[in-house]
Write a protein that holds these residues in place. Structure first.
Motif, mmCIF file in Angstrom:
data_model
loop_
_atom_site.group_PDB
_atom_site.id
_atom_site.type_symbol
_atom_site.label_atom_id
_atom_site.label_comp_id
_atom_site.label_asym_id
_atom_site.label_seq_id
_atom_site.Cartn_x
_atom_site.Cartn_y
_atom_site.Cartn_z
ATOM 1 N N ALA A 67 0.830 -1.208 0.000
ATOM 2 C CA ALA A 67 0.000 0.000 0.000
ATOM 3 C C ALA A 67 0.861 1.253 0.000
ATOM 4 C CB ALA A 67 -0.931 -0.003 1.204
ATOM 5 N N VAL A 68 1.899 1.267 0.808
ATOM 6 C CA VAL A 68 2.791 2.432 0.865
ATOM 7 C C VAL A 68 3.528 2.594 -0.465
ATOM 8 C CG1 VAL A 68 4.858 3.382 1.975
ATOM 9 C CG2 VAL A 68 3.028 2.425 3.366
ATOM 10 N N ALA A 69 3.964 1.482 -1.047
ATOM 11 C CA ALA A 69 4.657 1.563 -2.345
ATOM 12 C C ALA A 69 3.718 2.105 -3.421
ATOM 13 C CB ALA A 69 5.197 0.190 -2.744
ATOM 14 N N GLY A 70 2.476 1.661 -3.417
ATOM 15 C CA GLY A 70 1.511 2.161 -4.389
ATOM 16 C C GLY A 70 1.244 3.645 -4.197
ATOM 17 N N ALA A 71 1.065 4.055 -2.953
ATOM 18 C CA ALA A 71 0.828 5.476 -2.668
ATOM 19 C C ALA A 71 2.038 6.312 -3.038
ATOM 20 C CB ALA A 71 0.478 5.666 -1.197
ATOM 21 N N ALA A 72 3.239 5.807 -2.757
ATOM 22 C CA ALA A 72 4.457 6.542 -3.107
ATOM 23 C C ALA A 72 4.610 6.655 -4.622
ATOM 24 C CB ALA A 72 5.673 5.860 -2.494
ATOM 25 N N THR A 73 4.270 5.590 -5.333
ATOM 26 C CA THR A 73 4.341 5.622 -6.799
ATOM 27 C C THR A 73 3.375 6.652 -7.366
ATOM 28 O OG1 THR A 73 4.998 3.301 -6.878
ATOM 29 C CG2 THR A 73 4.080 4.240 -8.897
ATOM 30 N N LEU A 74 2.150 6.637 -6.884
ATOM 31 C CA LEU A 74 1.169 7.622 -7.346
ATOM 32 C C LEU A 74 1.594 9.039 -6.988
ATOM 33 C CD1 LEU A 74 -2.208 5.831 -6.651
ATOM 34 C CD2 LEU A 74 -1.173 6.335 -8.858
ATOM 35 N N THR A 75 2.158 9.211 -5.803
ATOM 36 C CA THR A 75 2.639 10.531 -5.403
ATOM 37 C C THR A 75 3.782 10.970 -6.315
ATOM 38 O OG1 THR A 75 1.983 10.148 -3.112
ATOM 39 C CG2 THR A 75 3.602 11.882 -3.508
ATOM 40 N N GLY A 76 4.659 10.045 -6.677
ATOM 41 C CA GLY A 76 5.749 10.366 -7.598
ATOM 42 C C GLY A 76 5.241 10.776 -8.971
ATOM 43 N N LEU A 77 4.252 10.065 -9.475
ATOM 44 C CA LEU A 77 3.667 10.426 -10.766
ATOM 45 C C LEU A 77 2.977 11.782 -10.702
ATOM 46 C CD1 LEU A 77 2.219 6.981 -11.874
ATOM 47 C CD2 LEU A 77 4.147 8.201 -12.891
ATOM 48 N N LEU A 78 2.306 12.037 -9.611
ATOM 49 C CA LEU A 78 1.667 13.336 -9.440
ATOM 50 C C LEU A 78 2.708 14.445 -9.325
ATOM 51 C CD1 LEU A 78 -1.075 14.643 -9.311
ATOM 52 C CD2 LEU A 78 -1.116 14.229 -6.862
ATOM 53 N N VAL A 90 0.861 32.640 -13.964
ATOM 54 C CA VAL A 90 0.615 32.788 -12.526
ATOM 55 C C VAL A 90 -0.561 31.905 -12.107
ATOM 56 C CG1 VAL A 90 -0.148 34.411 -10.748
ATOM 57 C CG2 VAL A 90 1.639 35.085 -12.355
ATOM 58 N N ALA A 91 -1.616 31.893 -12.913
ATOM 59 C CA ALA A 91 -2.776 31.048 -12.597
ATOM 60 C C ALA A 91 -2.388 29.574 -12.576
ATOM 61 C CB ALA A 91 -3.887 31.291 -13.614
ATOM 62 N N PHE A 92 -1.562 29.154 -13.526
ATOM 63 C CA PHE A 92 -1.143 27.753 -13.572
ATOM 64 C C PHE A 92 -0.170 27.401 -12.467
ATOM 65 C CE2 PHE A 92 -2.211 27.603 -18.330
ATOM 66 C CZ PHE A 92 -3.457 27.072 -18.077
ATOM 67 N N LEU A 93 0.527 28.376 -11.905
ATOM 68 C CA LEU A 93 1.416 28.099 -10.767
ATOM 69 C C LEU A 93 0.627 27.836 -9.490
ATOM 70 C CD1 LEU A 93 4.531 30.419 -11.042
ATOM 71 C CD2 LEU A 93 4.453 27.928 -11.081
ATOM 72 N N VAL A 94 -0.568 28.374 -9.416
ATOM 73 C CA VAL A 94 -1.398 28.139 -8.228
ATOM 74 C C VAL A 94 -1.781 26.662 -8.135
ATOM 75 C CG1 VAL A 94 -3.629 28.667 -7.175
ATOM 76 C CG2 VAL A 94 -2.239 30.504 -8.130
ATOM 77 N N LEU A 95 -2.090 26.050 -9.260
ATOM 78 C CA LEU A 95 -2.498 24.649 -9.272
ATOM 79 C C LEU A 95 -1.447 23.728 -8.641
ATOM 80 C CD1 LEU A 95 -4.578 22.501 -10.085
ATOM 81 C CD2 LEU A 95 -3.435 22.390 -12.296
ATOM 82 N N PRO A 96 -0.181 23.796 -9.042
ATOM 83 C CA PRO A 96 0.809 22.930 -8.387
ATOM 84 C C PRO A 96 0.927 23.179 -6.886
ATOM 85 C CG PRO A 96 1.705 23.795 -10.418
ATOM 86 C CD PRO A 96 0.403 24.500 -10.176
ATOM 87 N N LEU A 97 0.783 24.425 -6.458
ATOM 88 C CA LEU A 97 0.863 24.717 -5.029
ATOM 89 C C LEU A 97 -0.297 24.072 -4.271
ATOM 90 C CD1 LEU A 97 1.957 28.461 -5.133
ATOM 91 C CD2 LEU A 97 3.369 26.453 -4.634
ATOM 92 N N VAL A 98 -1.485 24.137 -4.839
ATOM 93 C CA VAL A 98 -2.654 23.507 -4.210
ATOM 94 C C VAL A 98 -2.470 21.991 -4.167
ATOM 95 C CG1 VAL A 98 -5.124 23.058 -4.481
ATOM 96 C CG2 VAL A 98 -4.241 25.378 -4.787
ATOM 97 N N VAL A 99 -1.988 21.420 -5.250
ATOM 98 C CA VAL A 99 -1.775 19.971 -5.315
ATOM 99 C C VAL A 99 -0.746 19.533 -4.281
ATOM 100 C CG1 VAL A 99 -0.887 18.100 -6.757
ATOM 101 C CG2 VAL A 99 -2.521 19.722 -7.707
ATOM 102 N N ILE A 100 0.341 20.278 -4.171
ATOM 103 C CA ILE A 100 1.381 19.935 -3.189
ATOM 104 C C ILE A 100 0.804 20.001 -1.777
ATOM 105 C CG2 ILE A 100 3.537 20.751 -2.141
ATOM 106 C CD1 ILE A 100 4.379 21.538 -5.047
ATOM 107 N N TRP A 101 0.024 21.041 -1.494
ATOM 108 C CA TRP A 101 -0.593 21.175 -0.172
ATOM 109 C C TRP A 101 -1.513 19.989 0.112
ATOM 110 C CZ3 TRP A 101 -5.848 22.234 0.996
ATOM 111 C CH2 TRP A 101 -6.095 22.425 2.359
ATOM 112 N N LEU A 102 -2.326 19.593 -0.867
ATOM 113 C CA LEU A 102 -3.247 18.472 -0.676
ATOM 114 C C LEU A 102 -2.494 17.158 -0.479
ATOM 115 C CD1 LEU A 102 -6.029 19.368 -3.261
ATOM 116 C CD2 LEU A 102 -6.210 19.411 -0.766
ATOM 117 N N ILE A 103 -1.422 16.964 -1.217
ATOM 118 C CA ILE A 103 -0.634 15.729 -1.068
ATOM 119 C C ILE A 103 -0.030 15.651 0.326
ATOM 120 C CG2 ILE A 103 1.473 14.558 -1.807
ATOM 121 C CD1 ILE A 103 0.847 15.525 -4.646
ATOM 122 N N VAL A 104 0.579 16.731 0.766
ATOM 123 C CA VAL A 104 1.191 16.747 2.101
ATOM 124 C C VAL A 104 0.129 16.506 3.162
ATOM 125 C CG1 VAL A 104 2.341 18.238 3.794
ATOM 126 C CG2 VAL A 104 3.158 18.168 1.434
#
Length: 158
Positions: free
Chosen positions: A11-22, A49-63
């Protein structure tokens, strides 16, 4: 015991793989956003600038999700050591689906325990799995977040 360790590692390996792809996707979006900003044109800068917000939101959600998962595992380990982990003994259909009517009946008992002990993270943890068995994933997640807050020493929301 070996099976649960193997399952956890998978499960951890799968989650880590998906996190890596994301993370790769986020990096590509951020690179494109920076390229748009680098054009020097107003529309390119605005889109960049608008597209930079998306990666920041995604990183916050992943963490946020990884931190929840780590705390849920700590709570599960503590409950397992005390012999208090929720037991999945609900009847299932031949296809493996939980009988929702029985799950709702079992849910009522767990909800009553949680209502009588709203400051106990264990009751909220059990409630989360009762919600999940009854098919309410949103409330299950909310209950896990409440259990986590109480586990960390926070006050419950009233």
């Amino acid at each position: 015991m070996a099976q649960s360790v193997r399952t956890r590692r998978t499960a951890v390996a799968g989650a880590a793989t998906l996190t890596g792809l994301l993370a790769l996707y986020v990096w590509l979006v951020a690179a494109r956003a920076i390229a748009l900003i680098g054009t020097g044109k107003a529309i390119g800068i605005a889109l960049g600038v608008a597209f930079l917000v998306l990666p920041l939101v995604v990183i916050w959600l992943i963490v946020r999700e990884w931190m929840l998962a780590i705390d849920v595992q700590r709570m599960a380990d503590e409950l397992a050591a005390a012999g208090e982990l929720p037991v999945d003994d609900l009847p299932r259909s031949p296809g493996g689906r939980i009988d929702r009517a029985v799950a709702r009946e079992a849910f009522d008992a767990v909800r009553d325990v949680t209502e009588s002990a709203p400051d106990d993270w264990r009751s909220w943890y059990h409630l989360a799995f009762a919600y999940d068995a009854a098919g309410d994933r949103r409330r299950a997640r909310e209950s896990l977040r409440t259990a986590r807050r109480l586990y960390r020493g926070g006050a419950p929301e009233r």
